[in-house]
Design a protein around this motif. Structure first.
Motif, PDB file in Angstrom:
ATOM      1  N   GLU A 153      41.288  44.777  38.917  1.00  0.00           N
ATOM      2  CA  GLU A 153      40.499  44.300  37.769  1.00  0.00           C
ATOM      3  C   GLU A 153      39.400  44.316  38.426  1.00  0.00           C
ATOM      4  OE1 GLU A 153      43.458  41.563  36.603  1.00  0.00           O
ATOM      5  OE2 GLU A 153      44.244  42.969  34.464  1.00  0.00           O
TER       6      GLU A 153
ATOM      7  N   SER B 224      45.274  44.993  43.065  1.00  0.00           N
ATOM      8  CA  SER B 224      46.338  45.151  42.871  1.00  0.00           C
ATOM      9  C   SER B 224      47.235  45.346  44.180  1.00  0.00           C
ATOM     10  CB  SER B 224      47.014  46.509  42.266  1.00  0.00           C
ATOM     11  OG  SER B 224      46.531  47.931  43.518  1.00  0.00           O
TER      12      SER B 224
ATOM     13  N   ARG C  10      47.443  50.833  35.357  1.00  0.00           N
ATOM     14  CA  ARG C  10      47.620  49.358  35.316  1.00  0.00           C
ATOM     15  C   ARG C  10      49.048  49.459  34.537  1.00  0.00           C
ATOM     16  NH1 ARG C  10      44.590  45.390  33.063  1.00  0.00           N
ATOM     17  NH2 ARG C  10      42.756  46.631  32.865  1.00  0.00           N
TER      18      ARG C  10
ATOM     19  N   PHE D 160      50.182  47.577  38.493  1.00  0.00           N
ATOM     20  CA  PHE D 160      49.643  45.840  36.888  1.00  0.00           C
ATOM     21  C   PHE D 160      50.951  45.495  36.142  1.00  0.00           C
ATOM     22  CE2 PHE D 160      45.751  46.388  38.451  1.00  0.00           C
ATOM     23  CZ  PHE D 160      45.671  45.559  39.650  1.00  0.00           C
TER      24      PHE D 160
END
Length: 742
Positions: free
Chosen positions: A204, A212, A636, A640
């Motif tokens: 990020e 990650s 993402r 995540f």
């Protein structure tokens, strides 16, 4: 129920024959030019014609992949290259380049044109747009759901060809510049280096904060295998099931084709029976050059980490015994299909030898041909025997026809050399082939006898004197409010492209536009539009196309055929500018966009030599991070959690510590992976002034202060007295402007 076409790949002639033997209804092949698999063995011109003849003898079809973007010299040579294949009866071409589509419809009207998956067809509007151009079949983006494909087939009323097995690209096909920008090997030119199969880390922060996990392969998709869900695909009305794999072996082409043939036929034999896949057959597919693991593609999901191979994406172990069985059953010449014929031969001293061949074919009925050969000699020593003649004529070798029986009638003691008997047999087989294939041949070719100068003037492809008299405009593209504020306040900017999402999510974005009196305002539509964007399109139509604010906008920047089809159906009459991803590599493509009433943007992969054509001018991107990939899968969500937070930025780090910003766009459920460095062509003002109608500064992740710095750098860029700044504080790339794409 209309039976689906099983379409197999062939990277060489052996693969082609194996696929036919394994039950393919059609085969797609690449020739020595224009195919999107430049590193496959590919077919010589002679092999292409031979394959067409072989396929048609068994009522199969051949499609050629002409699915690369073409430079001017290449498209100039295209018609002459294709003419022998067209005359031979080539069934269709799979095409990406819009200029090539126009050429095929104009010069080869009896041949089907299929829109390649490289054209990124994602819905009904885009499919209908291509249908109106004369395209008879579309290969939708592999990211389309089964329901989206069903709608394309039913509502656009066009044939649909869909992938059912093989490797998967992470990016929407035709919208990937990753390999091209990093190493010069363009996927649009059939030379992809597959950077998606390399390791990366995702974070990020561009400084690796909040990474990650350890290095993995977040861009590497599992291979597609739909054997278990074939009934769902069959019931969707898909016209052609396509197996990926022109780079793979003949054993792969034959083995995979045979297994899908088996289960398609089982389903048609009893559609109401309980459909089950034998685990042994699934294991066999897994043993045929599968990368890491399998999944059923995007048909029943939009994205997900279960589609990714986080571990190194190598190929699974191949089953040697299975390979041997495939070779024996489908690739051994003894077992390959041939049409059968019977022969009658007449030999009489002093007269021409005569061979009569008869073929009894279920579709064509009984076909008989008679050919004459050399004059038969009277025997001086050892006369020809019945057995010797028969034995020689039954030796059909690798011919597509085989003589199963031969009746020999000899009058007196005669002699013919073996060479003459062989020539008689070959002549007869060729003659029989010609009769059997007569209905496929084409001779009424349209000849373009116009001179090049006249053709250029008729198509508008010439330098118009008024072009050089018009000062090019300077435009800026923005996606945030702060970027828009900086651009609208800059007096050097003539035109502004505003992201439609900004207008639809922030009502205050209209305020500065209402106050603007001196700039042309355009709206930028999304890179990808899907069925899931139906509500968004309704909002866009009411707010931008029909609402009280519609007169604020001079035109629309369009990125895909789905948007073009939508605007056409809506009846939009404003200006339309096609972005760089709606490619215009050659005069024919550029002329096509002009005929449609659109302006175009020069492609990002073209160098100056490709751009400087005696033709219609386009807009040029002067600054900005190139979109390297447009993806349905989400980094993402993979690395995540899915947060559905609108639009955010992640960072992709490669093994060399290069950082690629990634826009995670939840509004349209897609990602845009941007280049690590922005393009900047501030050093080429004079050259670009001579070839472009305007230049664009494309802002993506920049802050307001960074935008203002770039704007200052380009102040007066198109003026003759422009002096570029010697000090540039940011790192940049010159892209392909000088090097070009391979």
């Amino acid at each position: 129920m209309n039976k689906v076409e099983l379409l197999a790949p062939a990277g060489n002639y052996q693969s082609f024959v194996g696929a036919i033997a394994a039950g393919a209804d059609a085969v797609y092949i690449g020739g020595r030019m224009y195919g999107a698999r430049a590193y496959a063995d590919n077919f010589s011109d002679e092999e292409v014609c031979r394959a067409i003849r072989y396929a048609h003898l068994f009522d199969k079809k051949i499609y050629m992949t002409i699915n690369t973007l073409m430079k001017q010299g290449e498209i100039d040579a295209l018609a002459d290259y294709m003419r022998p294949f067209y005359e031979e009866g080539l069934d269709g071409v799979i095409v990406q380049d819009m200029g090539a589509i126009c050429l095929f419809k104009e010069q080869f009207p009896e041949m089907e044109v299929h829109a390649s998956t490289q054209l990124t067809i994602t819905g009904v509007y885009g499919a209908q747009y291509l249908k109106d151009l004369g395209v008879s079949r579309v290969v939708p983006a592999r990211e389309c759901s089964l329901e989206e494909i069903r709608k394309i087939r039913e509502e656009a009323g066009i044939e649909v060809e869909a992938f059912i097995h093989g490797a998967m690209c992470y990016s929407y096909s035709g919208q990937c510049l990753f390999s091209s920008m990093l190493g010069g090997r363009s996927g649009n030119r059939g030379r992809c280096a597959q950077p998606c199969r390399l390791p990366y880390q995702v974070s990020e922060s561009e400084f690796m904060q909040g990474a990650s996990h350890k290095e993995s392969y977040p861009l590497s998709l599992k291979d597609m295998c739909t054997l278990s869900v074939l009934p769902d695909l069959l019931n969707a009305g898909i016209d052609s099931f396509k197996i990926e794999g022109r780079m793979k072996s003949p054993e792969y082409a034959a083995g995979v084709t045979a297994l899908y043939r088996k289960y398609i036929d089982l389903y048609y034999a009893d559609p109401h029976a309980d459909y089950k896949v034998d685990p042994a057959d699934l294991h066999a597919l897994m043993s045929l050059y599968i990368r890491s693991d399998i999944q059923d593609g995007y048909y029943f999901k939009h994205n997900g980490k279960e589609m990714i191979t986080p571990a190194k994406p190598g190929y699974l172990k191949t089953d040697d015994s299975l390979i041997a069985k495939i070779r024996e059953r489908y690739l051994d010449p003894k077992h390959q299909p041939r049409l059968q014929a019977t022969a009658d031969v007449y030999l009489s001293a002093g007269e021409e030898s005569v061979l009569v061949l008869t073929c009894r074919d279920g579709k064509r009925g009984e076909i008989t041909v008679s050919v004459s050969g050399d004059v038969v000699d009277a025997a001086q020593k050892s006369p020809l025997t019945w057995d010797a003649v028969r034995k020689q004529l039954l030796k059909t070798g690798e011919s597509m026809l085989t003589i199963t029986d031969c009746d020999v009638q000899i009058s007196g003691d005669v002699f013919m050399p073996v060479k003459a008997l062989n020539a008689l047999r070959r002549c007869g087989l060729y003659a029989l082939e010609d009769v059997l294939l007569a209905s496929y041949k084409r001779t009424d070719l349209w000849k373009d006898d116009r001179t090049a100068d006249r053709l250029q003037k008729e198509t508008g492809c010439f330098n118009r004197s008024d072009d050089t008299a018009i000062r090019p405009y300077l435009a800026a593209e923005v996606r945030t409010f702060s970027q828009m504020r900086a651009v609208l306040s800059d007096s050097y900017i003539d035109r502004v492209y505003i992201d439609a999402d900004l207008l639809l999510t922030d009502e205050t974005a209209f305020d500065p536009i209402r106050a603007e009196k001196h700039k042309e305002i355009y709206v930028s539509m999304p890179y990808i539009l899907r069925d899931r964007d139906a509500d968004w399109l309704t909002h866009f139509r009411k707010k931008v196309l029909e609402g009280p604010e519609k007169d604020l906008f001079r035109g629309i920047l369009v990125r895909n055929t789905e948007s073009l089809g939508y605007l056409k159906q809506f009846g939009y009459t404003g200006q339309i500018l096609c972005d760089a991803g709606l490619y215009a590599w050659n005069r024919r493509a550029r002329h096509f966009w002009q005929q449609q009433g659109y302006s175009f943007t020069y492609p990002l992969e073209c160098n100056r030599e490709d751009l400087v054509l005696p033709g219609i001018r386009g807009e040029m991107i002067l600054y900005g991070r190139a979109p390297l990939m447009l993806t349905a899968n989400c980094l993402r969500k993979t690395c995540f959690t899915c947060e559905r937070q609108g639009a955010g930025i992640l960072y992709l780090h490669d093994r060399y510590k290069t950082v690629f910003p990634v826009l995670t766009d939840c509004r349209h459920c897609m990602n845009v992976i941007y280049n690590s460095l922005p393009l900047s062509l501030h050093a080429f003002s004079k050259q670009i002034r001579e070839i472009a109608t305007g230049g664009r500064l494309s802002f993506t992740t920049e802050s307001e202060s960074a935008v203002r710095e770039v704007l200052t750098l380009y102040h007066g860029f198109f003026d003759e007295d422009y002096v570029r700044s010697k000090e540039v504080s940011f790192s940049f790339t010159k892209g392909h402007y000088k090097r070009g794409a391979e």
